[in-house]
Structure formats: C-alpha cells, structure tokens
Design a protein around this motif. Structure first.
Motif, short mmCIF file in Angstrom:
data_model
loop_
_atom_site.label_atom_id
_atom_site.label_comp_id
_atom_site.label_asym_id
_atom_site.label_seq_id
_atom_site.Cartn_x
_atom_site.Cartn_y
_atom_site.Cartn_z
N ASN A 38 0.86 -1.19 0.00
CA ASN A 38 0.00 0.00 0.00
C ASN A 38 0.89 1.23 0.00
O ASN A 38 1.75 1.40 0.87
CB ASN A 38 -0.91 0.02 1.23
CG ASN A 38 -1.79 -1.21 1.31
OD1 ASN A 38 -2.20 -1.74 0.28
ND2 ASN A 38 -2.08 -1.68 2.51
N HIS A 39 0.68 2.08 -0.98
CA HIS A 39 1.46 3.32 -1.04
C HIS A 39 0.68 4.32 -1.89
O HIS A 39 0.14 3.98 -2.96
CB HIS A 39 2.84 3.08 -1.63
CG HIS A 39 3.82 4.16 -1.30
ND1 HIS A 39 3.87 5.35 -1.97
CD2 HIS A 39 4.79 4.21 -0.36
CE1 HIS A 39 4.83 6.10 -1.47
NE2 HIS A 39 5.42 5.43 -0.48
N GLU A 40 0.69 5.54 -1.45
CA GLU A 40 -0.12 6.55 -2.11
C GLU A 40 0.54 7.12 -3.36
O GLU A 40 -0.15 7.58 -4.26
CB GLU A 40 -0.43 7.69 -1.12
CG GLU A 40 -1.27 7.26 0.07
CD GLU A 40 -2.65 6.78 -0.36
OE1 GLU A 40 -3.17 7.31 -1.37
OE2 GLU A 40 -3.19 5.89 0.31
N ARG A 41 1.89 7.09 -3.42
CA ARG A 41 2.58 7.74 -4.53
C ARG A 41 3.38 6.78 -5.40
O ARG A 41 4.04 7.22 -6.34
CB ARG A 41 3.52 8.83 -3.99
CG ARG A 41 2.81 10.01 -3.39
CD ARG A 41 3.77 11.15 -3.18
NE ARG A 41 3.12 12.34 -2.65
CZ ARG A 41 3.72 13.51 -2.44
NH1 ARG A 41 5.02 13.63 -2.72
NH2 ARG A 41 3.06 14.54 -1.96
N LEU A 42 3.37 5.54 -5.11
CA LEU A 42 4.15 4.58 -5.89
C LEU A 42 3.63 4.53 -7.33
O LEU A 42 2.43 4.37 -7.56
CB LEU A 42 4.06 3.19 -5.25
CG LEU A 42 5.07 2.16 -5.74
CD1 LEU A 42 6.49 2.60 -5.43
CD2 LEU A 42 4.79 0.79 -5.12
N GLU A 43 4.56 4.66 -8.27
CA GLU A 43 4.21 4.68 -9.70
C GLU A 43 4.70 3.45 -10.45
O GLU A 43 4.12 3.08 -11.47
CB GLU A 43 4.78 5.94 -10.36
CG GLU A 43 4.25 7.23 -9.78
CD GLU A 43 4.91 8.46 -10.39
OE1 GLU A 43 5.80 8.25 -11.26
OE2 GLU A 43 4.56 9.58 -10.03
N HIS A 44 5.78 2.85 -9.98
CA HIS A 44 6.37 1.70 -10.69
C HIS A 44 6.67 0.62 -9.67
O HIS A 44 7.46 0.81 -8.75
CB HIS A 44 7.66 2.13 -11.40
CG HIS A 44 8.25 1.06 -12.28
ND1 HIS A 44 8.75 1.33 -13.54
CD2 HIS A 44 8.44 -0.27 -12.10
CE1 HIS A 44 9.22 0.21 -14.07
NE2 HIS A 44 9.04 -0.77 -13.21
N LEU A 45 6.04 -0.54 -9.85
CA LEU A 45 6.23 -1.68 -8.93
C LEU A 45 6.61 -2.91 -9.74
O LEU A 45 5.91 -3.28 -10.69
CB LEU A 45 4.95 -1.95 -8.13
CG LEU A 45 4.99 -3.17 -7.20
CD1 LEU A 45 6.12 -3.04 -6.18
CD2 LEU A 45 3.66 -3.37 -6.52
N GLN A 46 7.71 -3.52 -9.34
CA GLN A 46 8.20 -4.71 -10.05
C GLN A 46 8.52 -5.78 -9.01
O GLN A 46 9.45 -5.64 -8.23
CB GLN A 46 9.45 -4.36 -10.87
CG GLN A 46 9.95 -5.50 -11.73
CD GLN A 46 11.09 -5.06 -12.64
OE1 GLN A 46 11.19 -3.88 -13.00
NE2 GLN A 46 11.96 -5.98 -13.00
N VAL A 47 7.72 -6.86 -9.02
CA VAL A 47 7.92 -7.99 -8.11
C VAL A 47 8.07 -9.23 -9.00
O VAL A 47 7.09 -9.85 -9.41
CB VAL A 47 6.75 -8.15 -7.14
CG1 VAL A 47 7.01 -9.30 -6.18
CG2 VAL A 47 6.52 -6.86 -6.36
N THR A 48 9.31 -9.58 -9.33
CA THR A 48 9.58 -10.65 -10.29
C THR A 48 10.34 -11.79 -9.62
O THR A 48 11.18 -11.57 -8.75
CB THR A 48 10.40 -10.12 -11.48
OG1 THR A 48 11.61 -9.56 -11.00
CG2 THR A 48 9.62 -9.04 -12.22
N LYS A 49 10.02 -12.99 -10.03
CA LYS A 49 10.69 -14.21 -9.54
C LYS A 49 10.65 -14.30 -8.01
O LYS A 49 11.62 -14.73 -7.39
CB LYS A 49 12.14 -14.26 -10.04
CG LYS A 49 12.28 -14.37 -11.54
CD LYS A 49 13.73 -14.36 -11.97
CE LYS A 49 14.49 -15.54 -11.40
NZ LYS A 49 15.88 -15.58 -11.85
N CYS A 50 9.54 -13.88 -7.43
CA CYS A 50 9.43 -13.87 -5.97
C CYS A 50 8.54 -15.01 -5.51
O CYS A 50 7.61 -15.42 -6.20
CB CYS A 50 8.86 -12.53 -5.50
SG CYS A 50 10.02 -11.16 -5.71
#
Length: 1027
Positions: free
Chosen positions: A372-384
């Motif tokens: 949860n984040h109000e200003r996050l624009e780019h999220l990358q969760v790979t191979k997790c």
C-alpha cells in the motif's frame, strides 16, 4: 627522517597551510616541527579524513576491497591510524623513524590474490624530487608518471612529460585475510645518507641524469646538495580547476573513484561530497554493516535511490534506509528475505515512486503481502516466492509480477496502464480475470505463458479494458479469440497458441488499428486472410499446416514467413513493403504481388516455382520498382523471360533446368548463371551490364547480346556455340576459348559490331580460318591475339591486319611450317610485337635461330617443348638466304645488334644439348632464362650482365656450367647431376646471389650447404638435400 612525495593526492587541510608557509619563507626545520602540537593535530585531522574516505570507499566497492566481510575493511582503515608520525599521500604512507629510509605503502587497488611486495620490487628505474619543509630526497614513483610540486599554487602540479599512471600498478593490495598487513615498512641497512644516494643513483637511467636531482641530508636535516626545481616548474601544468568545472568532471565518476578523489585536497574533498553525486547509493552484492549504512545515510540524507540486492542482511538494512532517508524515490531489492514489516514501513517513504523486488522470498510464505502506497508509480515484483499479493497504489502506472509463483493477486490500482503477469503459472483463470478487469485504464497487458487463460477471460478483458493497445498472449493454449473484439489493439502476439486457427482471423480482422501481429508456431493455422489498413509487421514462422496467405495491408513493411512447408499460395498488396524474403518455401507455386515500392525479392530454394513467376516481376506484374531478384536453386524454372526497366541485379545460380533465357532489362548490371548447365539459348536485348561470363554454360548454342556498356565478355568453354550475335560497341576483351563451332561468319560480324576490341582469345577454335582472320582488320586497337591450338596454315592475314599487335600466342599450331614466320624476321612484319609464344610448335632449328637473331624487338619469347630445337648458340649464327649489307652466305662470328629480349623460356626441349649466350650476343636486357626439364642439356655457357633468374632444374645431363652474370640472384639446379666444384666455380662471379637450389643433386655432400654459406655471404636461401 621524513620523506614527502609530490603526487597529485593530498589529504587534510594542512596541504594549503604548507604551501602558504612555503611562500612566506616560514618553513621550519624538522626538530621545530616535531614539537609543535598544532601541527600534530592537523595531521591527525587529515588522518581522520583519510579514514572516513577509505571506509566509505571500501563499502562502495573501492578497487581492491572485498565484496564480503566489512570488518577487514575496518581493520585496514584502523591500521592506517597507528604507529608513529605518518601521512597518506594518495596511496603512499611515509613516517619518520631513526633509520635513514623507511616507507609504508598502502594500495587501494590491485589484485586481491597478489602478495605484498617489498619496496625494492616497486621501485621503477627512475625517481623524482620530493620536498618536506627544508628536507628533500628522492622518492621512487612509477615510471609512467612524473609529478612536480609548485610552491606558488595550492593544488598539486602534474608533470606533462609522461602518461598517466595508477598507484595500484606498483603498490600492494588490501585483501580480506591480510588487511592488517596492508602497511609494510622497508628498512635500509645503514644510517648514512650516502648509501641512500648511491642506491638511488644506480636506479636512474643514463638518459635521465639531466631530469633528476639527487638531494642528500645529514641526520640533523642540513642540506648537503642544493635542489633545483626550475626544471619541474617549467614542465608543470597546474590543476587549478574552478568549482563548476570540477563538478562537471566529477559527474562522470563512480562512488569508488569519488572516494579516491576526496583524498587529493580540500577542494576536491568538498566537491566529491556534493549531494548531486550521492543521490543514488548502490550497494549491490556488497556486504555492509548496519552501522556503515546508517553513517552513509547520515552523511547524505537527501539520497533518492538505494540498491541493496544480494546483501545477506537485506531486510535489516532496508528498514534502516527507509527510516533514515526521507527523500527516497527508488528502492531496489533482491536475492534475500523480506518480511511483512518492510511492506508496512513503505508508508514512511512518502516520496517513493519506484520499487523493484526480484528473486526474493516475501513474508513467511503462507501469508498475504500487502503493498500500500499513495505515490508509488512503478512496482516490479519478479521471480518472488509468495502465496498471495495485494496491491493498493492509487498512483501506480506500471506493475510487473512476472515469473512469481503467487496463487492469488488483488489489484486496486485505478490508473494502472501496464501490467505484466507473464509466466505466473499458478494464477488461475478467475484470478487473472479479476485482477485485469479491475484496471479499466489498462493499455499494455502481458499474460504470456499463463496456461489457464480462456476466451471468456479475454472477452471480459476486452469489455472492461476498452483502451487496451498491446496484448501478449503467447503460449496460452486455451485461447482461440472467438467472439473477442479489441478495436484499439495495435500489438498482438499469439506465438505457440495451439487454439489459433483460420477462424480466429475474423476476431483479428476486427482490430482495425492493429500494427504488429505475431503468429509463430501456430501449428493449427491453415490460412490467413487479412485486410488491415495499419498492419506493418507480420510474422509467420514454423506454421506447419499453413497453406494460403492473402494480405491487403497497404502499410505492411515487414513480413517474416519461413519454414512453412505446406505454403503454396501467397498474395500480397502493400504500398510500404520494400524487401520480401521467402526462403525455402518448398511448396510455393503461386505468387501474386502488388507492391509498388518493392525493391528486393529473395525466393531462394523455392523448388516448385513455375515460369509464371517471371510475369510477377516484369513491368506489368505489380512490382514497378524492383531492383534485385534472387531465384537461386529454383529447379522447376525452365524458361525465364523478364522485361523490366528497373531491374539491376538478377541471380539464377543453381537453376539447372533453365533452357532459355530472355532478358530485356536496359538497366540490368549483374547476372549470376552459375550452375545453369542446360542453358541453350540466351538473349540479352538490351542490358546495361559491363561484363558477362557465359563460360559456365557448356550447352549454350545461340547467343544474342546487345549491351551498350559492356567491356568484357567471356565465352570460354561454350563448345557448341554456333550462332552468336554480339553488339557491344565498347567491348574491349573477348574470350572465345574452346568455342569449337564458332565460325568465320560469327567472328566477322563480331569484329564489325565491336571495333574497340583490344584483347581477342581464339584458343582451340578450329573452325576459324583465313576469312575470319582477315576480318581482324576492323580491330584497329587489337594488341593481344591468342591463336593457340588452331589449325592455321597461313598467318599472312594476321601480319597484314594487326599492325598494333604486341602479344601473339601460337602454341601447338602444328600446321605452321618454317615459312609461316618468315615475314617476321625477313619482312619486318608486326613491328610492335613484344611477346611471341611458339611453344610445342614444329619450327626447325634454322627458323628458330633466324627468328631469335633478327627479331631484336621481342622482349618475351617462349619455345617450350620445341622438339626440333637442338642448340641455342648465339656466338655463331648462320645467315642462310638473308641479305645484309655486310654478310651474305657466310658462317663466321659476327657481333649481333642489341636485343630487347628480357625473358626466354625453353622448358622441356628434349633435344637441346648446348646453350651458348656470349657477351657478343648483346643480350643486355635478358633477365630471366628458363631451361628446366631439358633432359639432354649438357653445357650451359651464359654471359649476360643483367641476368637475374636462371632455372636449370631437372636437367639431368648437365655437366658444364659457366656463368658470367654479376647480377644473378636466383639459381635453380634441382635434380641435376652436376658436382659442387663446378657450381662453386660457376657462381664465383655472382656476387649478389641470394637463392641457390641444389636439392636432389646426388653429387653434393651434406657439408656443401655450410661451405656455400661461408664462401658466399650474400646467399640468403640455400636448399640442399631432399627437401
């Protein structure tokens, strides 16, 4: 005694104070400085700055530092602080002791596995001057660098005489295991400065005496010899850089090098610590402690990017970074464990815009991870590795969950426009549907390798995401696109989708905005019929059942169709396609192209293409701009007829079935016909070629050429060519060798239409007679004529027609008698003739002698294999029947006129026994004489002042050899039965002989090689024995 080295690296603020004192004449003696407490405090302050810079450098990957274990780096820094009065000068630490010379060295770079060398190993063969408050000595530095000290400037002065060097070249390295041993002292064995001076003097090259000053001191610091710095002042270039310029230069340095630069001077230390250079902290694969991270975060609180990938304490470190860096905007993590508390702490970073987590275990493996984040624009969760993921980011625009093994995902991202869930194998169809449809503004979706996706999910996605522009559904076996409509789609990739068939084309055709379409490995696809106005790129690779392709796409610019073995029909309409390659389409037999800008077509190995394909590439076939056409190995073509005003290059290599070729291409410049073995009729009316080789078409019988620009034509080997019409007004070279059926009429017509021919080869053309040779009068520029292996009996047409002839070849013309060449040496025919080849002829001895005696203008004569030639005696000449003003019917020695002869070849003359060319023969230009393979030759007596090359190899009967050839450089006597004494006597006058070949000579001993080399020093190559 303390030694100071004027290198471009100084630590602490005392450097500027030292320079100021030097200018004011306040430099004090060594005893006075040692008792001043203020000086010691300044030195300690400089050491603290050094410690901080080195410690930070080790953490940021300083060359020579380790990627694991920060304690060793700490010890390395602490080791610099202990032990006596010392200072660090950019990689060198020196201290004052009781001995005359003692030096400590510290390496920041270098190899980790190399042992620490002693100072003797590091001292290069030249030295520079060093100064320290009234003391001076000589200190070793690398040869590549030469530095000086300018007392009128605050910063160091770099000598421009030598290239830049690095301290790590000669200095030891700090390793993990022996970091405490990074400082090593070198002790001299005497207290006398004379010993030091002598030792240093021995290291100075002789040519450097003028550049190096040796200064000696006694124990109390008195100068024994004065120092001269004028040379250094003249050569020095001060590094007086402004702050703005220094800031720009430092912007190109990494963190490790900024740490090194910080040790130069105060200005550099301040400039290197600017916050612009420390906004991104990269600790990837670096083992740093929490304390070190906290220290760095306190130094640079405005850092905006942090990378902690590969750190075993990643979770602890990132928690501290999140707590201390309030301006954090980008965070990169990976290859470790992240607990749930980290994701809860993200709210402490209000400015965070980008979060990248790769190859990590999230949470405890059984709980849901909430981001949860109000200003996050780019999220990358790979191979997790995570069970469930919930993302609530109202500003998120890009989300990637690629190759993560979650079983459920919940998205609450109202403005998300780019979603990548590729290779999420555990995501069920319902979870994918729920996640994607919750993003109404989605524009880019990658769900490749999601095997659970169904057509129903795609239909709901198409309805919920009306703005979807790019879709990658490759390797989704359950989709067929039935009833799926995506009108705004521009990119669609459906590689290896087993459900895609010809019925799927209706759904694809509904996407009028489609630009890129990939259908590779769609094994059930049989036909594609599309009319898409914006389609520019289409790929159809390895579609095993694909049969028919029909495209009406005006914007199509790239088409990739390969390994479709069943494809037999292609119809393309495009205004943008410029290049088309259809390799190895084994079943393709029908091709229709309407591409007005198409320039290159390659149909190699399309084995079943028929003759009708030629209509496609003619002027009215739909390709008006075609320039290059490749039809290699199209073995079903039998008759090729092209009429094109744009075609420039045509390749028909390997088309073995072609019988007729009709080309009407006025701008055609290149044609390849290699392997067209069955070509019988060829017509080039007209073409723009400059050269043409038809010698590879042995069955060619009729040839018609109209080429205004052609200069070279080769018909060598066209043995059945009987009809030839050649209209090439600029033709200069014609090779008709072995055209056994070429008649006089063909030759006459060719000479009339090609009046500029200079070189004509008619070797082995037995049908050519006197009538054909008479037509040579039209060739005013003819200089080269080859009539070898013909049945000619009279050469009078040649003598009367070819007045400019310089080369005449008459090899194996067995029907020429002794009188055939009388016009040459009796009537002065062919006055421009320089080269004459009569090899394997039947001329008698007297004719040959008279020819050689009176044709003094000849420069190259070949008499190879002349069986009627017995002797070559130019000392006495028989002038039978030849009138001269002085001699008639006499046999007596005469002095012959000067000859122009340069090269004489008499190879393989079996009956020649004696060769005598005395100086009176006037062969002053003769440079090469070849008598090899004359098995009965016994005596050779040659006196030629300019002879350079003599070959007598395989003259088995040779016994006498006399040479008066002062310029002879090469003598070949291979396989001759001559003894070494004779050879030694013969070459005694050859003072510049370089090559002697006496291999396979049985009368030469094994010691002859050394003997000849000793006697004749000019010999460079002597070949003996059987090699």
């Amino acid at each position: 005694m303390r030694l100071w080295c004027c290198l471009p690296c100084f630590v602490g603020e005392d450097r500027e104070d030292i320079m100021e004192s030097a200018r004011n004449g306040e430099i004090k003696s060594e005893p006075e400085k040692l008792i001043e407490g203020e000086e010691e405090k300044e030195a300690e302050k400089g050491e603290e700055v050094l410690s901080e810079s080195l410690e930070l450098g080790f953490c940021l990957g300083l060359p020579g530092s380790s990627s694991v274990g920060c304690s060793s780096n700490k010890k390395s820094v602490e080791g610099l602080k202990g032990g006596g009065s010392k200072r660090d000068l950019g990689g060198f630490v020196v201290e004052r002791e009781k001995s005359v010379f003692e030096s400590l060295e510290l390496s920041i770079g270098g190899s980790r596995s190399r042992d620490l060398p002693s100072l003797d190993d590091c001292v290069p063969p030249f030295l520079i001057n060093v100064i320290d408050f009234g003391e001076s000595s000589s200190f070793p530095v690398p040869e590549e660098a030469f530095f000086g000290c300018d007392l009128q400037h605050k910063r160091a002065k770099v000598e421009s005489r030598f290239p830049e060097t690095h301290c790590s070249t000669y200095a030891p390295s700090c390793t993990d295991n022996n970091s405490l041993d990074a400082i090593r002292s070198y002790h001299t064995s005497t207290n006398s400065s004379v010993y030091l001076k002598n030792k240093i003097q021995d290291l100075i090259p002789p040519d450097m005496d003028d550049c190096v000053n040796i200064v000696s001191y006694n124990k109390v610091g008195d100068v024994i010899e004065d120092i001269d710095t004028s040379y250094m002042d003249d050569m020095g270039i001060p590094l007086d850089l402004s702050d703005d310029l220094l800031h720009m230069v430092f912007s190109f340095l990494g963190h490790a090098h900024l740490c090194i630069a910080a040790m130069v001077c105060k200005q550099w230390r301040v400039a290197s610590a600017h916050e612009d250079f420390w906004r991104s902290l990269d600790f990837e694969n670096r083992s740093i402690s929490v304390a070190q991270l906290e220290d760095i975060c306190h130094r640079y609180p405005r850092a905006t990017e942090v990378n902690l990938c590969g750190n075993p304490e990643m979770h602890t470190l990132v928690m501290r970074a999140v707590a201390l860096l309030r301006n954090l905007e980008a965070l990169t993590l990976g290859r470790g464990q992240l607990g749930e508390t980290f994701f809860l702490a993200l709210s402490d970073c209000p400015l965070l815009k980008k979060l990248v987590v790769s190859d990590a275990a999230l949470g405890n493996g059984v709980q849901e991870i909430s981001i949860n984040h109000e200003r996050l624009e780019h999220l990358q969760v790979t191979k997790c590795r995570v069970l469930r993921v919930s993302v609530r980011c109202p500003q998120l625009g890009i989300l990637s969950l690629k190759r993560s093994n979650m079983a459920h995902v919940v998205l609450n991202c109202p403005i998300l426009n780019n979603l990548d869930i590729g290779s999420c194998h555990k995501l069920p169809d319902a979870a994918i549907r729920s996640a994607v449809t919750s993003c109404p503004l989605l524009e880019i979706l990658d769900m490749s390798c999601c095997s659970c996706v169904s057509d129903e999910t795609l239909r709901e996605i198409s309805q919920a995401c009306a703005n979807l522009r790019e879709l990658n559904a490759s390797y989704c076996p359950n989709i067929s696109l039935e009833s799926v409509k995506m009108p705004l789609l521009t990119v669609l990739k459906l590689e290896s989708c087993e459900g895609i068939t010809s019925a799927s084309m209706a759904a694809i055709a509904f996407s009028n905005m489609l630009e890129v379409l990939g259908l590779d490995f769609c094994n059930l696809l049989t036909s594609v019929s599309l009319e898409l106005p914006h389609l520019s790129n289409l790929s159809l690779v390895n579609c095993r059942k694909f049969v028919d392709l029909n495209l009406r796409c005006l914007m199509l610019s790239s088409l990739n169709v390969s390994n479709c073995p069943a494809l037999h029909r292609i119809s393309i309409t495009s205004n943008a396609l410029k290049k088309l390659a259809l390799h190895k389409q084994e079943s393709l037999n029908s091709l229709s192209l309407h591409c007005q800008y198409l320039e290159e077509v390659d149909l190699s190995d399309c084995e079943v293409l028929t003759n009708s394909v030629c209509d496609v590439f003619s002027d009215r076939g739909g390709c008006p701009m075609l320039k290059s056409l490749v039809l290699d190995n199209c073995e079903s073509l039998t008759a090729v007829g092209l009429q094109s005003t744009s075609l420039v290059s045509l390749s028909l290599a390997g088309c073995r079935a072609i019988i007729t070729l009709d080309l009407k291409c006025p701008y055609l410049e290149q044609v390849r016909l290699d392997g067209c073995d069955h070509l019988e009729i060829a017509s080039f009316l007209p073409v723009g070629m400059r050269s043409l080789n038809l010698g590879i078409c042995p069955k060619l019988s009729a040839l018609h050429i109209e080429a205004p620009c052609m200069v070279g034509l080769e018909l060598k080997g066209c043995g059945v060519l009987s009809e030839a019409s050649i209209n090439c007004p600029l033709l200069t070279s014609l090779d008709a060798s072995f055209c056994s059926q070429l008649t006089d009429d063909c030759l006459s017509a060719t000479t009339v239409s090609c009046p500029l021919i200079e070189k004509l080869i008619l070797m082995s053309c037995p049908s050519i007679g006197s009538d054909g040779l008479s037509s040579l009068r039209w060739l005013k520029n003819l200089t080269y004529l080859d009539l070898s292996y013909t049945f000619l009996m009279d050469l009078q047409p040649v003598f009367s027609s070819c007045l400019r002839l310089t080369v005449l070849k008459l090899q194996a013309c067995k029907y020429l008698d002794d009188s055939s060449l009388e016009a040459l040496y009796k009537e002065g025919a062919l006055p421009a003739l320089h080269e004459l080849d009569l090899s394997y002829g039947t001329l008698c001895q007297s004719s040959i002698e008279e020819l050689l005696a009176y044709c003094t203008h000849l420069t190259h004569v070949s008499l190879n294999g002349c069986k009627n030639m017995h002797d070559l005696n130019w000392g006495f000449t028989k002038l039978s029947g030849y009138q001269t003003p002085f001699v008639q019917h006499t046999i007596e020695p005469i002095e012959l006129p000067h000859r122009s002869l340069e090269n004489l070849n008499c190879v393989g003359c079996p009956n020649i026994k004696r060769v005598n060319i005395p100086s009176i023969a006037q062969c002053i230009h003769l440079s090469s004489l070849n008598l090899s393979l004359s098995v009965n030759l016994k005596e050779v007596d040659v006196a030629c002042s300019n002879l350079c090359f003599l070959n007598l190899s395989n003259c088995c009967a040779l016994e006498i050899l006399k040479l008066d050839c002062p310029k002879l450089t090469s003598l070949f006597l291979q396989s001759c039965n001559i003894n070494e004494d004779t050879v030694e006597s013969a070459i005694s006058g050859c003072s510049i002989l370089e090559t002697l070949d006496v291999r396979f000579c049985p009368k030469f001993s094994s010691a002859a090689a050394n003997k000849f080399r000793a006697v004749y020093p000019s010999l460079k190559r002597v070949f003996f024995g059987s090699r």
